[in-house]
Design an enzyme around this catalytic site. Structure first.
Site, PDB file in Angstrom:
ATOM      1  N   GLY A  39       0.842  -1.197   0.000  1.00  0.00           N
ATOM      2  CA  GLY A  39       0.000   0.000   0.000  1.00  0.00           C
ATOM      3  C   GLY A  39       0.874   1.242   0.000  1.00  0.00           C
ATOM      4  O   GLY A  39       2.102   1.155   0.116  1.00  0.00           O
ATOM      5  N   LEU A  40       0.217   2.377  -0.095  1.00  0.00           N
ATOM      6  CA  LEU A  40       0.932   3.659  -0.157  1.00  0.00           C
ATOM      7  C   LEU A  40       1.688   3.935   1.149  1.00  0.00           C
ATOM      8  O   LEU A  40       1.342   3.352   2.190  1.00  0.00           O
ATOM      9  CB  LEU A  40      -0.094   4.789  -0.373  1.00  0.00           C
ATOM     10  CG  LEU A  40      -0.817   4.819  -1.719  1.00  0.00           C
ATOM     11  CD1 LEU A  40      -1.886   5.909  -1.684  1.00  0.00           C
ATOM     12  CD2 LEU A  40       0.173   5.053  -2.854  1.00  0.00           C
ATOM     13  N   LYS A  45       0.338  -0.135   6.726  1.00  0.00           N
ATOM     14  CA  LYS A  45       0.902  -1.487   6.598  1.00  0.00           C
ATOM     15  C   LYS A  45       1.606  -1.930   7.874  1.00  0.00           C
ATOM     16  O   LYS A  45       1.308  -2.999   8.419  1.00  0.00           O
ATOM     17  CB  LYS A  45       1.920  -1.538   5.420  1.00  0.00           C
ATOM     18  CG  LYS A  45       1.341  -1.133   4.081  1.00  0.00           C
ATOM     19  CD  LYS A  45       2.395  -1.146   2.991  1.00  0.00           C
ATOM     20  CE  LYS A  45       3.491  -0.126   3.175  1.00  0.00           C
ATOM     21  NZ  LYS A  45       3.059   1.281   3.131  1.00  0.00           N
ATOM     22  N   SER A  46       2.549  -1.112   8.350  1.00  0.00           N
ATOM     23  CA  SER A  46       3.320  -1.502   9.541  1.00  0.00           C
ATOM     24  C   SER A  46       2.410  -1.581  10.762  1.00  0.00           C
ATOM     25  O   SER A  46       2.533  -2.507  11.575  1.00  0.00           O
ATOM     26  CB  SER A  46       4.439  -0.488   9.810  1.00  0.00           C
ATOM     27  OG  SER A  46       5.321  -0.437   8.718  1.00  0.00           O
ATOM     28  N   SER A 113       6.030  -1.795  -1.935  1.00  0.00           N
ATOM     29  CA  SER A 113       6.060  -2.673  -3.123  1.00  0.00           C
ATOM     30  C   SER A 113       5.103  -2.181  -4.219  1.00  0.00           C
ATOM     31  O   SER A 113       4.082  -2.807  -4.481  1.00  0.00           O
ATOM     32  CB  SER A 113       5.776  -4.131  -2.741  1.00  0.00           C
ATOM     33  OG  SER A 113       4.705  -4.283  -1.846  1.00  0.00           O
TER      34      SER A 113
HETATM   35  N1  LIG Z   1      -7.410   2.195  10.316  1.00  0.00           N
HETATM   36  C1  LIG Z   1      -6.097   2.406  10.345  1.00  0.00           C
HETATM   37  N2  LIG Z   1      -5.251   1.419  10.000  1.00  0.00           N
HETATM   38  C2  LIG Z   1      -3.921   1.629  10.016  1.00  0.00           C
HETATM   39  N3  LIG Z   1      -3.321   2.782  10.407  1.00  0.00           N
HETATM   40  C3  LIG Z   1      -4.134   3.781  10.775  1.00  0.00           C
HETATM   41  C4  LIG Z   1      -5.548   3.646  10.761  1.00  0.00           C
HETATM   42  N4  LIG Z   1      -6.082   4.820  11.155  1.00  0.00           N
HETATM   43  C5  LIG Z   1      -5.059   5.633  11.434  1.00  0.00           C
HETATM   44  N5  LIG Z   1      -3.882   5.038  11.218  1.00  0.00           N
HETATM   45  C6  LIG Z   1      -2.575   5.683  11.407  1.00  0.00           C
HETATM   46  O1  LIG Z   1      -1.973   5.790  10.135  1.00  0.00           O
HETATM   47  C7  LIG Z   1      -0.559   5.706  10.261  1.00  0.00           C
HETATM   48  C8  LIG Z   1      -0.061   4.590   9.365  1.00  0.00           C
HETATM   49  O2  LIG Z   1       1.347   4.548   9.442  1.00  0.00           O
HETATM   50  P1  LIG Z   1       2.203   3.265   9.128  1.00  0.00           P
HETATM   51  O3  LIG Z   1       3.594   3.588   9.529  1.00  0.00           O
HETATM   52  O4  LIG Z   1       1.561   2.056   9.711  1.00  0.00           O
HETATM   53  O5  LIG Z   1       2.068   3.202   7.545  1.00  0.00           O
HETATM   54  P2  LIG Z   1       2.912   2.335   6.506  1.00  0.00           P
HETATM   55  O6  LIG Z   1       1.920   1.876   5.493  1.00  0.00           O
HETATM   56  O7  LIG Z   1       3.719   1.324   7.214  1.00  0.00           O
HETATM   57  O8  LIG Z   1       3.828   3.447   5.845  1.00  0.00           O
HETATM   58  P3  LIG Z   1       5.319   3.342   5.260  1.00  0.00           P
HETATM   59  O9  LIG Z   1       5.192   2.797   3.871  1.00  0.00           O
HETATM   60  O10 LIG Z   1       5.788   4.760   5.244  1.00  0.00           O
HETATM   61  O11 LIG Z   1       6.136   2.468   6.165  1.00  0.00           O
HETATM   62  C9  LIG Z   1      -0.258   5.436  11.729  1.00  0.00           C
HETATM   63  O12 LIG Z   1       0.060   6.654  12.350  1.00  0.00           O
HETATM   64  C10 LIG Z   1      -1.596   4.880  12.240  1.00  0.00           C
HETATM   65  O13 LIG Z   1      -1.765   5.128  13.607  1.00  0.00           O
HETATM   66 MG   LIG Z   2       5.760   1.000   7.377  1.00  0.00          MG
END
Ligand SMILES: Nc1ncnc2c1ncn2[C@@H]1O[C@H](COP(=O)(O)OP(=O)(O)OP(=O)(O)O)[C@@H](O)[C@H]1O
Ligand SMILES: [Mg+2]
Length: 205
Positions: A39-40, A45-46, A113
């Protein structure tokens, strides 16, 4: 590839092992798999992968979590964000995930990805049914609003080029095993959806 490396590849044969993935997984009373979150940036994701791992761990499953950011601190520290480097980033991540599956682990992978082809290449590294693609679907406007690392802000200020979601492309999965929409549900609810799907896909007991 340089000539020497090609020649070497022809000389190196596969060394069979007496104990394989299924024996290792059986000893842990589980089935091994790659659960691949795509995902973006800032899609979640994390966040979701971590909640899923905590739930699996609490239920006695043996897991590993590979996170794109963490791999870039070590194994992939020599890679940048050009298309070529992103492809290599996912190739290496896929090979590591495959090794984790060979070790019998439920392997959670959190990687932007962006390219369909690279995700499908990882799918082909493991057996049928062992690659579970999880699309963490969050509209880009919401990702920009969340921006927990401040990267969208930097990219908009022109400090990061080819940033996925802005001037960098993202190819959404066309047929993900699991499709999570993060606007309407909490990370905990979404992790429960992943758990339920892993059960119906036969990964969980
Ligand atoms: N329903 C939701 N599911 C997941 N995250 C959420 C949701 N609502 C709010 N958030 C917030 O969105 C953010 C998502 O960040 P996260 O680091 O998990 O994204 P990521 O996809 O891993 O990004 P990156 O590719 O930069 O690593 C977090 O701050 C999380 O608390
Ligand atoms: Mg992440």
């Amino acid at each position: 590839m340089i000539e020497g490396a090609l020649q070497k590849r022809a000389e190196v044969q596969w060394q069979p092992t007496l104990i394989g993935c299924s024996e290792r997984a059986l000893q842990k009373n589980q089935r091994a798999a790659i659960v691949w979150f795509t995902g973006l940036p800032a899609a979640g994701k994390s966040t979701i992968a971590n909640v899923v791992e905590r739930k699996l761990h609490a239920s006695g499953y043996h897991t590993m979590l590979l996170d794109g950011d963490n791999l870039r601190h070590g194994l992939n520290r020599d890679l940048g964000f050009s298309r070529e480097d992103r492809v290599e980033n996912i190739r290496r991540a896929g090979e590591i995930a495959k090794l984790m599956v060979e070790a019998g682990l439920i392997t959670l992978c959190s990687f932007i990805s962006p390219y369909h082809t690279e995700r499908e290449s990882v799918r082909r590294l493991v057996r049928e049914g062992e690659f579970i693609e999880v699309f963490v679907d969050t509209p880009v406007e919401e990702c920009v609003r969340r921006d927990p690392k401040g990267l969208y802000a930097k990219a908009r200020a022109g400090l990061i080029k080819s940033f996925t979601g802005l001037d960098g492309e993202y190819e959404p999965p066309t047929q993900p095993e699991i499709h999570l929409r993060t606007l309407t549900q909490t990370p905990d609810d979404l992790a429960d959806i992943v758990m339920a799907n892993l059960a119906s896909l036969g990964i969980l007991r």
